[in-house]
Design a protein around this motif. Sequence first.
Motif, short mmCIF file in Angstrom:
data_model
loop_
_atom_site.label_atom_id
_atom_site.label_comp_id
_atom_site.label_asym_id
_atom_site.label_seq_id
_atom_site.Cartn_x
_atom_site.Cartn_y
_atom_site.Cartn_z
N GLY A 209 -1.03 23.10 10.53
CA GLY A 209 -2.33 22.48 10.36
C GLY A 209 -2.33 21.28 9.43
N GLU A 210 -1.22 21.01 8.78
CA GLU A 210 -1.14 19.86 7.87
C GLU A 210 -1.28 18.57 8.68
N ILE A 211 -2.06 17.62 8.14
CA ILE A 211 -2.30 16.35 8.85
C ILE A 211 -1.76 15.19 8.03
N ILE A 212 -0.88 14.38 8.65
CA ILE A 212 -0.42 13.14 8.01
C ILE A 212 -1.09 12.00 8.76
N PRO A 213 -1.91 11.20 8.08
CA PRO A 213 -2.64 10.16 8.81
C PRO A 213 -1.68 9.08 9.36
N ASN A 214 -2.06 8.54 10.49
CA ASN A 214 -1.23 7.58 11.22
C ASN A 214 -0.80 6.41 10.35
N HIS A 215 -1.70 5.90 9.52
CA HIS A 215 -1.37 4.68 8.75
C HIS A 215 -0.21 4.91 7.78
N LYS A 216 0.07 6.16 7.47
CA LYS A 216 1.23 6.42 6.62
C LYS A 216 2.55 6.41 7.41
N LEU A 217 2.42 6.50 8.72
CA LEU A 217 3.61 6.67 9.58
C LEU A 217 3.98 5.39 10.34
N THR A 218 3.01 4.50 10.48
CA THR A 218 3.25 3.35 11.37
C THR A 218 2.82 2.04 10.72
N LYS A 219 3.38 0.99 11.31
CA LYS A 219 2.95 -0.36 10.94
C LYS A 219 2.24 -0.97 12.15
N ASP A 220 1.41 -1.99 11.87
CA ASP A 220 0.78 -2.70 12.99
C ASP A 220 1.86 -3.34 13.85
N PRO A 221 1.72 -3.25 15.17
CA PRO A 221 2.64 -3.98 16.05
C PRO A 221 2.27 -5.46 16.02
N PRO A 222 3.15 -6.34 16.51
CA PRO A 222 2.76 -7.75 16.58
C PRO A 222 1.51 -7.89 17.45
N ALA A 223 0.66 -8.81 17.08
CA ALA A 223 -0.52 -9.04 17.91
C ALA A 223 -0.06 -9.55 19.28
N PRO A 224 -0.72 -9.15 20.35
CA PRO A 224 -0.31 -9.61 21.67
C PRO A 224 -0.52 -11.12 21.80
#
Lengths: 276, 276
Positions: free
Chosen positions: B155-170
């Motif tokens: 049930g532990e939640i790690i928010p996405n922003h801690k795991l990923t970086k923004d991809p290059p803008a299209p």
Amino acid sequence: MLDCSEGAQKQLRRMRLPMMKIDHIFISHLHGDHYLGLAGLLFSYHLIGRTKPLNIFAPEGLQEIIELQFRVSDHKPAYPLHFHIVREGGQQVYEDKNITVETIAMEHRIPTYGYLFREKQALRNIRKDAIEHYNIPIEHISKIKSGKDLVRDNGEIIPNHKLTKDPPAPRSYAFCSDTGYTEQYLGQIKNVDLLYHEATFLHDKVDIARQKTHCTGIDAATIAKKACAGQLLIGHYSARYDDMKLFEKEAKRVFPDTILAQEGLCVEIGNKENRE
Amino acid sequence: MLDCSEGAQKQLRRMRLPMMKIDHIFISHLHGDHYLGLAGLLFSYHLIGRTKPLNIFAPEGLQEIIELQFRVSDHKPAYPLHFHIVREGGQQVYEDKNITVETIAMEHRIPTYGYLFREKQALRNIRKDAIEHYNIPIEHISKIKSGKDLVRDNGEIIPNHKLTKDPPAPRSYAFCSDTGYTEQYLGQIKNVDLLYHEATFLHDKVDIARQKTHCTGIDAATIAKKACAGQLLIGHYSARYDDMKLFEKEAKRVFPDTILAQEGLCVEIGNKENRE
């Protein structure tokens, strides 16, 4: 102009050939490598404001293509564009005071025609010394040039051979592309001064040549020999070859006076008699 | 490939661009300088034995021309040749996993379309250090890339922003040729990263430009400015001009980030955000 492949306009500029001098274009057949430069040339003539007529000689289909291309571009050529559809060999399609042009039936997968250019026999050359020596009245000159004797008012006759020299023999050029090996046009091109004949393959690929209705260097030379041509110019080599000298080598074994066509080459057509 | 003028095949070879990589050709309109190299390219594909499909996007009329040219040459393309007839702007004509292509209605004497290429938004970039730090199970990776949080079995939640970086803008590229000055597609190309826009005349010939439904350097730059484009690439200069720097000069007065199109030029499309 004989055939008009892609990039013809650019090539004309590179060779400094004035494209406005072209009034007659003879297309052998409707495979892309023989006509895809034509539409661009015709559009350019339109855009730069050509007004004098242009005549195009070609098998059926080209007129439809060009007219469709003008139609979709919403242009009408600003100059008279005359199509002359070629449907058979041995047909005179052009004549002016100097030359005639007739079609030559090639043997190819689609209707294909070569073109035979013949100079007309020039008038006899009057000898400058004879004009003075016989005191030829000016009004007799054109009759004498056409071969007549000089008949003076007092009845005296000076025979033509004392007054004139033979003019140069008329020259001829046959353009034979593309074709499989055939002797069907040998009679028509007999004694031609310069024969352009396609040679797409070397003779070790004669089977492929037969299958694709093309000729080999040996084939082209054999035609030149049997036609008693003055000179042979070969071209239309398959893109698979790098060394064109091999074409020259094999053709010369059969017909020594063979020239390799290459970009920008100028060949002076000498008449056979003078060359021999 | 965008448009395909006479000599395109030769140019591809000169630039060492592998012609077999081309699967989609977008033709803006049926004036000769925009499509007369296509038939030669299509015949070559046939002759060298292409088997993979080719897609052509073009206004009405091109299919008829090409099919007629194949018919008279007695060839059928050895590969599937699909025509997609463009009849309006703002229409999505192509989509794959990376990009979409839509048509842009130009203002010209005959039906003419630009093309707008848009990269799709890439998935989020997973941070390598996060994979180790949070010991992310491999089966969760694709969900996290699509923006989901990591939810562990306990049930532990790690928010996405801690795991990923923004991809290059299209990124996006708009090809606008040929057209008179119009703002009708400003909304469609808003914020485009690279805008190719025709500039046929210098602005002192704006009257001729209006009359011939073409643009000036100033016109192209004005469109780029109003569309908030990242960069402007101009081209299609009239043959009357020798010094293309004059186009650059006048366009830069209105839109400083202007590039002159020239033969063989490669332009990397950077997305606007990263460039700013």
